[in-house]
Design a protein around this motif. Structure first.
Motif, PDB file in Angstrom:
ATOM      1  N   MET A  78       0.842  -0.987   0.052  1.00  0.00           N
ATOM      2  CA  MET A  78       0.081  -0.065  -0.067  1.00  0.00           C
ATOM      3  C   MET A  78       0.862   1.281   0.071  1.00  0.00           C
ATOM      4  N   VAL A  79       2.069   1.162   0.484  1.00  0.00           N
ATOM      5  CA  VAL A  79       2.933   2.339   0.620  1.00  0.00           C
ATOM      6  C   VAL A  79       3.491   2.361  -0.805  1.00  0.00           C
ATOM      7  N   ALA A  80       3.696   1.485  -1.464  1.00  0.00           N
ATOM      8  CA  ALA A  80       4.216   1.478  -3.071  1.00  0.00           C
ATOM      9  C   ALA A  80       3.052   1.903  -3.842  1.00  0.00           C
ATOM     10  N   ILE A  81       1.740   1.718  -3.545  1.00  0.00           N
ATOM     11  CA  ILE A  81       0.606   2.193  -4.374  1.00  0.00           C
ATOM     12  C   ILE A  81       0.255   3.593  -4.059  1.00  0.00           C
ATOM     13  N   ALA A  82       0.690   3.938  -2.614  1.00  0.00           N
ATOM     14  CA  ALA A  82       0.344   5.471  -2.418  1.00  0.00           C
ATOM     15  C   ALA A  82       1.604   6.526  -3.047  1.00  0.00           C
ATOM     16  N   GLU A  83       2.841   5.908  -2.987  1.00  0.00           N
ATOM     17  CA  GLU A  83       3.900   6.352  -3.659  1.00  0.00           C
ATOM     18  C   GLU A  83       3.375   6.868  -5.165  1.00  0.00           C
ATOM     19  N   THR A  84       3.066   5.713  -5.826  1.00  0.00           N
ATOM     20  CA  THR A  84       2.763   5.905  -7.284  1.00  0.00           C
ATOM     21  C   THR A  84       1.683   6.823  -7.606  1.00  0.00           C
ATOM     22  N   LEU A  85       0.559   6.697  -6.782  1.00  0.00           N
ATOM     23  CA  LEU A  85      -0.491   7.636  -7.134  1.00  0.00           C
ATOM     24  C   LEU A  85      -0.146   8.985  -6.848  1.00  0.00           C
ATOM     25  N   LEU A  86       0.481   9.313  -5.648  1.00  0.00           N
ATOM     26  CA  LEU A  86       0.998  10.794  -5.380  1.00  0.00           C
ATOM     27  C   LEU A  86       1.792  11.155  -6.674  1.00  0.00           C
ATOM     28  N   GLY A  87       2.685  10.450  -7.064  1.00  0.00           N
ATOM     29  CA  GLY A  87       3.568  10.756  -8.302  1.00  0.00           C
ATOM     30  C   GLY A  87       2.840  11.176  -9.380  1.00  0.00           C
ATOM     31  N   ARG A  88       1.748  10.572  -9.622  1.00  0.00           N
ATOM     32  CA  ARG A  88       0.883  10.774 -10.988  1.00  0.00           C
ATOM     33  C   ARG A  88      -0.211  11.831 -10.603  1.00  0.00           C
ATOM     34  N   GLY A  89      -0.125  12.490  -9.383  1.00  0.00           N
ATOM     35  CA  GLY A  89      -1.091  13.633  -8.967  1.00  0.00           C
ATOM     36  C   GLY A  89      -2.301  13.214  -8.556  1.00  0.00           C
ATOM     37  N   TYR A  90      -2.384  12.033  -8.058  1.00  0.00           N
ATOM     38  CA  TYR A  90      -3.793  11.597  -7.524  1.00  0.00           C
ATOM     39  C   TYR A  90      -3.755  12.408  -6.129  1.00  0.00           C
ATOM     40  N   GLN A  91      -5.167  12.554  -5.774  1.00  0.00           N
ATOM     41  CA  GLN A  91      -5.204  13.263  -4.148  1.00  0.00           C
ATOM     42  C   GLN A  91      -5.688  11.746  -3.291  1.00  0.00           C
ATOM     43  N   LEU A  92      -5.004  11.772  -2.441  1.00  0.00           N
ATOM     44  CA  LEU A  92      -4.804  10.660  -1.607  1.00  0.00           C
ATOM     45  C   LEU A  92      -5.516  10.857  -0.078  1.00  0.00           C
ATOM     46  N   ARG A  93      -6.168   9.981   0.404  1.00  0.00           N
ATOM     47  CA  ARG A  93      -6.465   9.891   1.918  1.00  0.00           C
ATOM     48  C   ARG A  93      -6.315   8.667   2.449  1.00  0.00           C
ATOM     49  N   ILE A  94      -5.980   8.439   3.714  1.00  0.00           N
ATOM     50  CA  ILE A  94      -5.252   7.262   4.182  1.00  0.00           C
ATOM     51  C   ILE A  94      -5.867   6.998   5.706  1.00  0.00           C
ATOM     52  N   TYR A  95      -6.590   6.162   5.970  1.00  0.00           N
ATOM     53  CA  TYR A  95      -6.933   5.602   7.542  1.00  0.00           C
ATOM     54  C   TYR A  95      -6.289   4.361   7.666  1.00  0.00           C
ATOM     55  N   ASP A  96      -5.253   4.416   8.816  1.00  0.00           N
ATOM     56  CA  ASP A  96      -4.760   3.319   9.426  1.00  0.00           C
ATOM     57  C   ASP A  96      -4.789   3.280  10.903  1.00  0.00           C
ATOM     58  N   PRO A  97      -5.520   2.603  11.884  1.00  0.00           N
ATOM     59  CA  PRO A  97      -5.618   2.940  13.081  1.00  0.00           C
ATOM     60  C   PRO A  97      -4.437   2.219  13.825  1.00  0.00           C
ATOM     61  N   SER A  98      -3.725   1.684  13.360  1.00  0.00           N
ATOM     62  CA  SER A  98      -2.392   1.016  13.999  1.00  0.00           C
ATOM     63  C   SER A  98      -1.220   2.311  13.901  1.00  0.00           C
ATOM     64  N   ILE A  99      -1.372   3.059  12.891  1.00  0.00           N
ATOM     65  CA  ILE A  99      -0.179   3.964  12.656  1.00  0.00           C
ATOM     66  C   ILE A  99      -0.495   5.279  13.458  1.00  0.00           C
ATOM     67  N   ASN A 100       0.812   5.437  14.223  1.00  0.00           N
ATOM     68  CA  ASN A 100       0.780   6.808  15.216  1.00  0.00           C
ATOM     69  C   ASN A 100       2.298   7.153  14.844  1.00  0.00           C
ATOM     70  N   LEU A 101       2.215   8.380  13.915  1.00  0.00           N
ATOM     71  CA  LEU A 101       3.702   8.729  13.231  1.00  0.00           C
ATOM     72  C   LEU A 101       4.453   9.110  14.420  1.00  0.00           C
ATOM     73  N   THR A 102       4.228   9.476  15.802  1.00  0.00           N
ATOM     74  CA  THR A 102       4.987  10.042  16.812  1.00  0.00           C
ATOM     75  C   THR A 102       5.582   8.542  17.498  1.00  0.00           C
ATOM     76  N   ARG A 103       5.096   7.493  17.132  1.00  0.00           N
ATOM     77  CA  ARG A 103       5.627   6.198  17.757  1.00  0.00           C
ATOM     78  C   ARG A 103       6.622   5.511  16.805  1.00  0.00           C
ATOM     79  N   LEU A 104       6.634   6.074  15.478  1.00  0.00           N
ATOM     80  CA  LEU A 104       7.610   5.338  14.522  1.00  0.00           C
ATOM     81  C   LEU A 104       8.959   5.374  15.038  1.00  0.00           C
ATOM     82  N   ILE A 105       9.819   4.334  14.969  1.00  0.00           N
ATOM     83  CA  ILE A 105      11.073   4.479  15.293  1.00  0.00           C
ATOM     84  C   ILE A 105      12.032   3.467  14.371  1.00  0.00           C
ATOM     85  N   GLY A 106      13.094   3.623  14.272  1.00  0.00           N
ATOM     86  CA  GLY A 106      14.151   2.824  13.683  1.00  0.00           C
ATOM     87  C   GLY A 106      13.972   2.839  12.175  1.00  0.00           C
TER      88      GLY A 106
END
Length: 439
Positions: free
Chosen positions: A337-365
């Motif tokens: 899904m990250v690869a899909i998001a990258e490609t769509l953004l690169g082609r100018g699509y508007q993107l919205r994402i929901y993932d309840p497990s992702i908290n950007l403040t807790r990403l590490i390493g």
């Protein structure tokens, strides 16, 4: 155990599948009339002599002959008139480039159809010859449609899973049985289940046809996989047989249903890294592993198919339900899904994402480094709720079961598409257009 409802069955094609089917159905108490174009084969069959070498088969045929439940003929019309059910087991030999020759199936089907019209009594046909998906429907359309419409005929496709050397045992105790119907619903009559459908799975004609190929492809794949691991093991001085024996000890993941479901491309921190590593080592060491070398290519092809499915919708607002490589984790390394998001953004699509497990403040390493490298503006794309994603999107890719579907009912509407990645049947009930990546 003898059948409680013995049938008179004509079996067309007295080769391997036909002979075994005849002997085993006779053992169950059914009356068998074999049909074949070769007079010598018919004469031998009538005498209870098996046309093939297969344990127990000739004994079954001899018993059926002795008990008056075995006959054979070269006359297709006579065979149909003497039976209520016809099983088609004729050969489908290979042509150039792997195409199948269905001439024998077509010829026999035409003969049976003519005989049913002449007999003018209800009849059932079970196709058992191995045929590519779509073959049964095409043959029915040419030869049998009027008989089905008139109510004289029911047609089923019943793939066989008989192994040479253990065919009689496989028939008595099948590891898998399936009955294909025209619409994938339960058979309208019981004959297919009575004869060949011990605890059968019900599919559409095309599904039952594909099932045979899926099983054989999987068997071929397993042999090729074991042999390639064995070659690598031998090169490294490792006991490959022992390695594969231990692989099979894991019945939770390795020998199980766990990975056997079409859906997302694989991803994460382990599978892509380890597949690439072993393939890389094989290339360095000069060990030819073509099957393993193409695993990543296959995964990329699946990703490309999803991307094509999205972009064909002619919509610019895309929503993702799930970004991590699987549910209940925030690991985005190798995520499709990250690869899909990258490609769509690169082609100018508007993107919205929901993932309840992702908290950007807790990403590490490495996980944080990966997302900073590939999607540094992720924070601006994440939505607090799935409802917001659906409301602001025209195409929604549901890669994870990460939301209560009913909560989306008010924001799902006509004009929106949902692409289901992993088989989420509740999505079908909402008022939008639904399709799956693999169904």
């Amino acid at each position: 155990m003898p059948s409680a409802h013995p049938h008179h069955v004509s079996i067309f094609g007295l080769g391997y599948v036909g002979a075994v089917t005849a002997g085993c159905l006779a053992e169950l108490g059914h009356h068998i009339i074999g049909a074949d174009v070769q007079q010598a084969k018919v004469d031998a069959f009538k005498a209870g002599i098996s046309p093939i070498i297969e344990p127990e088969l000739e004994s079954l045929l001899q018993t059926a002959k002795r008990e008056g439940r075995l006959d054979a003929t070269t006359d297709a019309t006579a065979a149909v008139k003497a039976s209520q059910i016809s099983i088609i087991c004729v050969g489908t030999p290979s042509q150039a480039a792997g195409r199948l020759n269905l001439d024998f199936v077509r010829k026999v089907t035409a003969q049976i159809a003519a005989a049913i019209r002449e007999k003018n009594q209800p009849h059932t046909i079970l196709f058992r010859s191995t045929m590519l998906p779509g073959s049964t429907r095409a043959i029915v359309g040419v030869f049998l449609a009027d008989l089905i419409k008139s109510g004289l005929l029911h047609v089923y496709y019943c793939p066989e899973f008989l192994r040479e050397g253990t065919a009689v045992r496989d028939f008595r105790d099948p590891s898998l049985a399936a009955v294909g119907t025209h619409d994938g619903k339960a058979p309208a009559t019981t004959e297919a289940l009575d004869l060949l459908g011990f605890n059968a799975q019900i599919l559409a004609w095309e599904g039952a046809e594909l099932l045979k190929y899926a099983c054989n492809y999987f068997h071929a794949l397993k042999v090729g996989f074991a042999n390639e691991i064995g070659r690598m093991a031998k090169h490294l001085g490792v006991d490959g047989a022992r390695v594969m024996d231990v692989v099979c000890h894991d019945e939770r993941l390795n020998i199980s249903r766990y990975y056997m479901k079409p859906g997302n491309p694989f991803g994460g921190s382990c599978l892509p890294k380890d597949v690439n590593a072993l393939s890389g080592l094989a290339r360095i060491e000069g060990v030819n592993l073509p099957l393993l070398d193409h695993v990543m290519e296959s995964n990329h092809a699946h990703l490309d198919a999803l991307l094509d499915q999205i972009t064909r919708k002619d919509a610019r607002r895309i929503g993702l339900l799930g970004l991590a490589f699987k549910a209940d984790t925030d690991d985005m390394r190798g995520s499709a899904m990250v690869a899909i998001a990258e490609t769509l953004l690169g082609r100018g699509y508007q993107l919205r994402i929901y993932d309840p497990s992702i908290n950007l403040t807790r990403l590490i390493g490495a996980n944080e480094a990966e997302i900073q490298r590939r999607m540094p503006h992720l924070a601006q794309l994440l939505c607090a709720t799935a409802e917001e994603v659906v409301r602001e999107s025209d195409v929604i890719i549901a890669s994870q079961k990460c939301v209560n579907v009913e909560s989306l009912r008010d924001v799902a509407g006509a004009g929106k598409w949902v692409i289901d990645m992993n088989g989420w049947p509740e999505l079908k009930a909402l008022p939008w257009s639904y399709e799956g990546i693999c169904w």
